[in-house]
Design a protein around this motif. Structure first.
Motif, mmCIF file in Angstrom:
data_model
loop_
_atom_site.group_PDB
_atom_site.id
_atom_site.type_symbol
_atom_site.label_atom_id
_atom_site.label_comp_id
_atom_site.label_asym_id
_atom_site.label_seq_id
_atom_site.Cartn_x
_atom_site.Cartn_y
_atom_site.Cartn_z
ATOM 1 N N LEU A 1 38.849 30.942 39.458
ATOM 2 C CA LEU A 1 37.886 31.128 38.368
ATOM 3 C C LEU A 1 38.426 30.637 37.034
ATOM 4 C CD1 LEU A 1 36.442 34.645 39.303
ATOM 5 C CD2 LEU A 1 35.346 32.419 39.602
ATOM 6 N N TYR B 1 33.039 42.170 34.150
ATOM 7 C CA TYR B 1 33.124 40.736 33.887
ATOM 8 C C TYR B 1 31.862 40.219 33.208
ATOM 9 C CZ TYR B 1 36.870 41.545 37.188
ATOM 10 O OH TYR B 1 37.981 42.051 37.810
ATOM 11 N N VAL C 1 41.578 34.474 43.733
ATOM 12 C CA VAL C 1 40.236 34.506 43.126
ATOM 13 C C VAL C 1 40.303 34.175 41.640
ATOM 14 C CG1 VAL C 1 38.249 35.959 42.599
ATOM 15 C CG2 VAL C 1 39.349 36.122 44.845
ATOM 16 N N LEU D 1 34.319 42.062 42.615
ATOM 17 C CA LEU D 1 34.519 40.706 43.128
ATOM 18 C C LEU D 1 35.262 40.770 44.459
ATOM 19 C CD1 LEU D 1 35.695 38.674 39.982
ATOM 20 C CD2 LEU D 1 33.614 38.259 41.319
ATOM 21 N N VAL E 1 39.923 38.541 34.861
ATOM 22 C CA VAL E 1 40.017 38.761 36.310
ATOM 23 C C VAL E 1 41.478 38.966 36.712
ATOM 24 C CG1 VAL E 1 39.368 37.880 38.586
ATOM 25 C CG2 VAL E 1 37.952 37.350 36.596
ATOM 26 N N LEU F 1 31.845 44.614 38.821
ATOM 27 C CA LEU F 1 31.291 43.356 38.336
ATOM 28 C C LEU F 1 30.739 43.477 36.922
ATOM 29 C CD1 LEU F 1 29.388 42.087 41.512
ATOM 30 C CD2 LEU F 1 31.440 41.088 40.501
ATOM 31 N N SER G 1 37.287 34.686 32.138
ATOM 32 C CA SER G 1 37.927 34.526 33.447
ATOM 33 C C SER G 1 39.355 35.058 33.440
ATOM 34 C CB SER G 1 37.909 33.057 33.876
ATOM 35 O OG SER G 1 38.591 32.242 32.943
#
Length: 269
Positions: free
Chosen positions: A252, A187, A248, A176, A155, A184, A152
């Motif tokens: 997360l 991740y 975001v 995302l 991100v 994506l 995470s």
């Protein structure tokens, strides 16, 4: 667990190791503050300095907290494993997607900057402590929580480094919501690699030589994880012009960072 006067004495490595860990932790904070206040074209030095200091702090924390075996495992599993994953990724597109480094991060091995391998070391260790602390003796959940704690973070990291021009994606979609510029698949790849790293480390580092994963006398890794979370939320919202990334990624990473912060606070109040 409460860390106080009744806690067991820190054993193992010399006090000097813990001092080095905390000094490097302080350098991390200083370098990251300077980074946010520096013009984009002058940020390379503070980027590399921050990663090196953080990596050294993590290795010293592992040495003080678990012993030489854990420190060596961290370097091999996170540093070597991260370099291997990045090398395969750059040349094949698996597991992160099709991307390339732009040559701005210093010396490279097989097309991957050495500092990138050090970045895996620097965050893998505190993420492992987060996972073990939150999940207790439950091995599977320790791995899952630790992997989430590590993946995470990316991100926050990837949009920042893409904007800085350090690497680029061939096709950054689908992405995302609110985190454009990074696919994506990246991740998903991070989560896969993180699970493998956490599984190996959690199984093999053994038991801590100090009063658990939250004992701050052993080193700064728990604090550095929370500093990274809080400073990243603030920096993306206030300095990098990415408020949606702040939101975001804040949610997360906050899934583990906020419960961990509460647990750390309760252990030391």
């Amino acid at each position: 667990m409460r860390v106080g006067a009744s806690a067991v004495a820190v054993r193992g490595p010399a006090v000097a190791v813990r001092v080095v860990a905390w000094l490097c932790g302080a350098l991390v904070v200083l370098a990251q503050i300077v980074y946010s206040m520096t013009d984009p074209e002058a940020r390379l030095f503070t980027t590399v300095a921050s990663v090196i200091a953080f990596a050294v702090a993590s290795v010293c924390d592992a040495l003080a907290r678990f012993g030489p075996r854990a420190a060596a495992l961290l370097v091999v599993v996170a540093g070597g494993g991260g370099l291997l994953a990045e090398t395969v990724g750059v040349h094949t597109g698996f597991p992160f997607g099709d991307y390339r480094y732009t040559g701005t991060l210093g010396p490279e091995v097989a097309g991957v900057p050495v500092v990138v391998a050090m970045a895996w070391v620097m965050m893998c260790w505190p993420a492992l402590l987060v996972g073990r602390s939150l999940a207790g003796n439950h091995r599977a959940w320790s791995v899952v929580a630790g992997a989430w704690a590590l993946a995470s973070w990316d991100v926050f990291l990837d949009p920042q480094m893409v904007d800085a021009g350090h690497w680029a994606w061939t096709d950054p979609s689908p992405a995302l919501p609110g985190v454009d510029g990074v696919p994506l698949t990246n991740y998903a790849g991070w989560l896969l690699v993180a699970v493998l790293m956490m599984a190996v480390l959690h199984r093999n580092v053994g038991e801590p030589r100090v009063d658990g994963e939250l004992d701050l006398r052993a080193g700064p890794a728990p604090v550095l994880y929370l500093w990274t979370y809080g400073s990243s939320v603030w920096a993306h919202a206030a300095f990098f012009g990415r408020p949606t990334v702040s939101l975001v990624a804040g949610v997360l990473m906050g899934v583990v960072a906020l419960p961990f912060a509460l647990k750390l606070w309760r252990a030391h109040r």
